[in-house]
Structures are given as C-alpha cells and as structure tokens.
Design a protein around this motif. Sequence first.
Motif: not given
Lengths: 784, 289
Positions: B221-235
Amino acid sequence: MAEKLLGSAIRRREDPALITGRAKYTDDLKLPNMAYVAILRSPYAHARITRLDTSKAKALDGVVAVFTAEDVAQSGIPGQVPVGWLLPDMKIPTRPLLAQDRVRYVGEAVAVVVAEDRYTAHDALELIEVEYEPLSAVANPAKAVEEGAPLVHDDAPNNIAFDWEIGDKEATDQAFANAAHTVSLNLVNNRLIPNAVEPRAALADYDPVSGRLTLWMTTQNPHIHRLLMSLASLGLPEHKIRVIAPEVGGGFGSKIHHYPDEAIVSWCAMQLGRPVKWQATRAETYLTDAHGRDHVTTAEMAVDENGKITGLRVHTYANMGAYYSTFAPAVPTYLYGTLLSGEYEIPNIYCRVVGVFTHTTPVDAYRGAGRPEATFVVERLVDLMARKLGMDPAEFRRKNFIPPDKFPYQTPVALQYDSGDYEKPLNKALELVGYEQLRREQEEARKEGRYIGIGLSTYIEACGLAPSSVVGSLGAQAGQWESAIVRVHPTGKVTVYSGSSGHGQGHKTTFAQIVADILGVPYDDIEIIQGDTDEVQYGWGTYGSRSAAVGGSAIAVSAQKVVEKGRKIAAHLLEAAEDDVAFEAGKYYVKGAPDKAVTIQDVALQAYLAHNLPPGIEPALEAAAFYDPSNFTFPFGTHVAVVEVNPESGEVNLLRYVAVDDCGHVINPLIVEGQVHGGIAQGVGQALYEHAVYDEEGNLITGTLMDYAVPKARFLPSFELDRTVTPCPHNPLGVKGIGEAGTIAASAAVVNAVVDALAPFGVEHIDMPVTPEKVWRAIQGAGN
Amino acid sequence: MYPPKFDYYRATSVDEALSLLQQHGDNAKLLAGGHSLIPLMKTRLAQPAVLIDIGRIDALKGIQVDGDTLRIGPLTTHADIAASEDVQGRAAALADAAGVVGDVQVRNRGTIGGNLAHADPASDLPAAVLALGGEIEVRGPNGSRTVAADDFFQGLFTTALGGDEIITAIRIPAGGGKRVSAYVKFPHPASGYAVVGVAAVLELDGQTITSARVAANGAFECAKRLTGAEQALAGATASDEAIAAAAQRAAEGFNADDFMSDIFASSEYRAHLLGVYTRRALQKALERA
C-alpha cells in the motif's frame, strides 16, 4: 506528361494538414449560438429506474435544457437504434435513444443536458437525481446462457440472441469419428476496446425554416448514418438530412456503427432550434463505443493417418452486449464461420455460433471483425496438431495448404476463394526470418535456460464484401457496392466524388494516384471529395478493407468511362474513326500518328464549350460508376513472430516480427506498409496487452487508459515486411485490401510464438492477453 | 474531463502558500506539477474548492550538494533529477527512478515533492528515497521539521505530511564510504506505474557489503523496506550467491494480504516478482561498484 503513379510510394497529401494541426475535426467546428451537450450515463449494468428528477439540473444557471426518454417519446420521433443485419430466428430487442425504465449496461444514456458551456453541462449532470433499483447482471456470454442467469431482455430466453450454424454437421462428426488424431482447444477471444485517437463527436444544426438538419460527426460511412437517422431514429426525410464527416481521427470500426448518442444530439438541435455539440470523453468512449471480439470457443481439429486435415468443429458463444450494435450479428457469423477454412484444404467444417446478450457495452466490428477470431482458432489448432504429430508447424501447414491449381476453391463454409498461392509468402517469410537457423538457435538457447519461440500465422482474409445480392441474401440490410463520379472541369482539372469515407487511410492520395494514371493528368490536378452526403452521390463507406477494392474500382471504372467519352470527342476533333483513336498518357491520337494529338484537357474544354461535338454526344466531361463487385477479395500471407519468454518472471519480449502479405497490386507501398504496421501493432496488442474486463456486477474495470493497455511504440520491434503479388482476378485494379491483414494475422502469430517458447514446459495454450502472470502460472502449472 | 469550479491562488513564496493553506484549510490542495491532482480533478474524483499553485516558487527548485547531503528542492522535476550528474553520482537509485516515471511529458512537469506527497503506492520515487535513507524537510505554521523517509510513507496515499504543511526539501545522505545503488521496476503496460519496483542501496568495503537498504513500491500500500533482504546482505561478500540469498528473503516478514492485487497482477505474483526484481536491483547496483 504524367508519370506512372500506381505502385509509387508517394507521400500522403493528407499529412501536411494533420501534422501541422490545421486539420479540422468535429470538435474544432464552432457555429454561432452553439450550445454543448453532456450525457448522463448509467452507473449500473442492470437496474430499474424508479425516479428521475431533472428539476435541479434545469435550474442551474447556464443550462438550456435537460431531456429524458419521456421527452423523446413526446416529440413523436421513431426514436430507435436499429440493427442492420438480420439472421434467421434472431431476437430483436428495441434499443432506445435514452433508457426508459431499465438500464442494461454501464454507460447506457439516461438523460441529456444542453448548456451554454461544457463545464456547466457537466455540473448539471451531477444535479440530475436518479434512483436506481439495482438488478443482478451477467457479463460473461458462457454464463449468460446458463439456466437462471439474469435476463437482459425478457423476450430473449437464456439471453440467446441467435443460434447460427454453417457447414455439414453430420459429415464433420463422421470425419472426427474416423480421425487418426484429433486436438481440441478451449479458448477465450478477449474483448477489446477500439481506441480511435479521436473520441466520437457530433455537431448538429437544425434549421426549423427549411426543416434541414446538418450533422457533422465522426463517421466512417455518412450515408449509412443519414439513412438510419432518417428511417429509425429521427424520422426526418432523407433529403432533409446532411451528414458530413470532417477530418475523422481513426475508427477501427467503432465509427461505422449508429449509436444513440449522435441521434440524441441531432434531436436536441431539432428541439432547441440552435446548434449543439457533443464531444465524448475518453472514458465515455470506453463505455459506449462498440467493443470487439469477446468469444468463448471450443474448437477441434481432426487429421487422417497422413497428417491431412479432415475436419474442423467449432462452437462459439459470441457476446453481443446489451443490444445489437449496427452490424453486430454479421461479425461472429458470416465474417467468422465462413473463414474457418483458413488457407487449408479441409473437407469437413462445422461451426455453431450462439449470439448472447449480456449486461455489457454492445460488441460489433473492430479491425478484422470476425476474421482475427477465425484465424486465431485455425492457426492455434494447426500449431497444436503439428506438435501432436511431431511435425514442424511450417511443414504441417505446407502439407495442408490449398494447392495453387485448385483455385477458384470452394470451401465447405460458403466462400469461394478466387486466387491464392500460399506457399510463396510462407517460403518468403521463412527465408526472411532465417527459420532453419532460428530453430537451431532456439535449441541452443534452451540448453542455457533461455526460451525463444517462433510463431507462424498463415492467414486468409475476406474483404470487400460482395456482391450486394449475396450479402443481402445473408441478411445485410445494406448494399455493398460503391460509387464514384469523375468530373473533368473545362480547364482539365479533375474532381472525384467517392462514396468511400476515409478517416486516416490516405484515400485522397491513393484515389488521386488511380485517376492520374487512367486519365493521364497530373496528380496535383485531382481533388478527391468524400464524406459529405450533399456532395457525394451515395456511398456505403469505409470498413472491411473495402475502399481500394470497391471504392477504388468504382473510381477506376468511372475514370475509364470518361476516357471513352473523351475518345468520341477526340475522334471528332481529329476527324478519325473512334476505333482508330488511341489514348495514352493523357493524349488522344490517331493510331500510328502520335504527333498529331489532342490532350484530354483540350477535349474537356471542347466538351464544355459544346461548339463542335459529335452527333449524339452530351456536353461536359464526367462519368459516374456504381460498382458492385462479383466476389469478395481474398488477401493472404504469412506472419512470423519471434519472442523470448523470461521463465522466471513470465515477461514476453517480442524480438522480431516478419510479415509477408499478398494484397494483390499495390497502389501505394508507403500506405500499404503503414496499414500493415498499424494492424500488426493492434494484433500484438490483443495478444499481449489489451483486455476489456468486466466484473461480476457488469462494471467495466478497465475503464481508462491507466488500466487498459494499448501497445506503446517501445513495446514493438521494427517490423520486417515483404510481399507477394497475386492480383485479384475480378476487379479492374487487381487490388484486394490491406487495412486489416496485420490485425488478422498477428495475434495468432504472437501466441503461437509464446506457446512454442514454452514447449519444453508442456504448455499448450494461454488465453490472450498473454500477460506475464499468465505465462508464469502456465509454467508453474505445467511443472506440477 | 471538466472539473467543477474552484478558486485558484498563485503563491509567490512558501510563507504565502502556508498562509493560504491556513486560511482555506481542508478545502485547499497544493498544486505543483499537477500530474496527480489534475487528472483526479478532471474526472471529478477530487473536487478541491481552492487550488494553491506553488509551482512558480523558485526557492523550492533545484539540486544542491550540501556537504555530505544531496538537497533537492521539492519542485525539481523528474527530468531534472534524472539528468543531474550529482544525483546520478551520489544517489543513482533516485536518478534511475526519476528517469522511469511516466513518459517524457510527465517527467518534464511532474515534481519530486508532489510525487512524494501524493504517495501513490505504485509511484517510483518513494522506494528510491526510502532505500537511500532520505529525509523530508517540511514547514508548517509552527516552523520546520524533518521526517525520515522511514516514517514519511504511512499507507495508501497517506504520509506524515500535515494538511497545513509544505515539503521544503528532500535530503539524501551522500557521504561516507563507497555506496552503490539502483532502482528497477516492472511497469504496468497501461499506466507505466510500478507493478513492483525495487531500490537497492549497498555500502561496500572492498568486496564486503557492510550494510544494505532495500525498499519496494508497487507491491504494497506504500513503499516499504525489505528487511529480510537487507539482513541477508549485511556482512556478505558481494556475489551472485549473496544476491540470490537476499532475493529469496525479499518477501520475508510480509503476509499474503500485505501485497497489492489487481486484475493485472495478483498478490501471489507480486510477491514472486518482488524476489525477481530485488535480484535485478542488486545486480544493477553491484554493476556500478
């Protein structure tokens, strides 16, 4: 001396005005004291009108009048919108100008406002109070025939408008019983919205003193509109109505039809004695322009042990919408069932079509009109069968083509094809696309997980419906001949009056090319007049790719008559026998003595002066022709689409598109290629993007260009075109028509290509439009 | 196509626009590029009594590099943002997104401020601004405040912007170490709006992704962060495997009914596309490394 112009790709004389904004469309016209019309439309697909109060709207400052069905009835006009094609035993419901007590589709006209300006007219629409009692509705034709479905018209049980068949059922059933192999296919031919670039418009001016109505409107056939306005809608005598088509911005069929709206506008002008103008908004055209296609079909093909097609059996529910549009009954019957033989020798064909009323916008002819639907059925079945037999789809087609020595060829579904050589365009198209190489690339790509598809569509078209007596025997309430007058003026300049009515095709260019060559006068000395019932004798108009084949032929015949009359006068002037006078490049001379010549311009002057005419010859130099062809024309060709499908997202990328068409002799290659380009774009549009979607309540949920996807230029590759030339044997120009060929061929080519790409997944069919989600689901489903 | 009558004011300064907003309250709408509002008015879906045209306030236009911050005036057009070397260099995802809004005509008229304030769920800019960690500077009767993009987009056509406030700047952080970004979308074939659009921003230290911000529009319904993807990428080490792992987790934390659904693309399909386009956004961003 005039150059040979037939076959020359000269630029269109129409375009300078169009591209500099100088062309005058209906909405560009303004008359003194003109008022503006806005039309209130039903928000319900099916409802009873329980109260209709216009008093608040009438009280708004600037409102001239507000009218309802009651006012129309009181005026005593016939007030009908008739159907122009009759089938045996069809139900014919009355279609009113304004809804009376019941509305039957979203967008049906309920009331009309006339105001001093457009803003006020639209403000007033919001002040009209209507109470509706909503009733249940049905939009899908296969559901509408089910027991208990809501009825659109009380006197059409099961919503069946007509039940039509063609071909030999028994023989076809027998062919299937004896078949070595059969394939079958359930498909939906998706409903489309025409999208002419100029929405419909009308400007009506009624002179109460003379009793004459002048109506400028967006029409493809002004004389048909004058006839129907007179007979059925307004009741004005035909000679008291003048219909003018100013510049018309495309139609694709949508401006053939006689709608309630233009009649309402005319009637308002008659009531008020002042000019009134209506310009539909895009959203209005979406709800009211007759839509196209909308079939639910089951189709089967049978072959013998040698892979020869022995039978084709088709059952179709054809959506008519809430009422018959003008030529609606003809489209899924005589323009569809009769085309099911395609390019193939099929001994047994049977087709049954049930026309169905639904609570939706009426459906009628849209570019191709029945023939794209037929081609889609045949070409999809051909591909399915080839796959089943393990044959290359090109090879299976070759094996089943009607061979060139069998023409004229009588199909089992009424048509007699006059000429054809179907392998030629097939071979040319395969060569152009590099078929063998492509198949190898396809194989290699699959190993890398890339999915390329090659789709063929070897199509036949029937255009220039004719002759009138045959068309009449099939139910047409119209003739299908065309008229022309070629008038040479005293100075040798020429005016041509054509019953065709161009709306983007380039008639003024191609028709002038025809006349320039026959009369041998300069191209710039020729003016083409069309689209005005007061100027043009009569005409059936422009649709069904008939303008060159029928309208052009009429012009050619009348120009030739002028040459012959001129020959008599020239012989007299040259003091020679008529038989000894040759005519070439605009000059008459005694055979063997070309130096002593009189020009057609000299002859024209003498014809008007009439000082020295041969006995029995009337003055002036002009001729009329009313040309009724002896048969349809049958263009054909092969289109090849190459796609790549992304198996992960389902996105389809149209990589290449090759089209080899045979439309007989070509008058202007530039215009022919333009028609092919536009036609392909529309066919690709149907295959991949376009879909008019109704919900269960009968609401059009693709009601704007934000939801309804027309193909954008960037969606399309550069088309690769070529042609073969098999002249039409029965008209003087040898031309066939090219306006619809692209649309007829393209949707099958593209869908065949997508299904071919997905062959490794076992996908056999995807309904149009082939959207990414449908492709993704097909892959998912096939993988399970 | 014919809106009802309305009053029209042309503000020459932010102060004047704010005072007009105060004066007319809920009856008023701000007009910038007009590409969201005017179509709604023409179809009478929006019938504001008062239009306050802020389109000619020059102070609200332009792109500046202000130390470690990219500062974009809200009346800057999509075309200007897409063409800006400063934006391309420091916030490529935003240049990408601005470059694929509508068509040339829309990009020449439409503005970033109007776009963010309208908060169409399928609009391209919100995901880019969100992934880039942007901030929205707004001014109202009580002065200025700054809203993080994370807090700005609240729902369907709903933002943290008050009815009496005006966006005065969009700030994108552009300092620190090496950062790459990209925006890709699946456009609806009719409207051109994003069926799914994904913006990815990666901080890199050599081959190591030190942090990631990934955001999507069109899907929700509005722009949202994809935190799962972010966590997978960090590090993680920048690689096809890391990208695939992140794409796999794109829809993590969302329910089926969080996804938009329409006749063109169901929620299930959008959820699937989210993974596909997350991967494409990450690939495109890393190609810029």
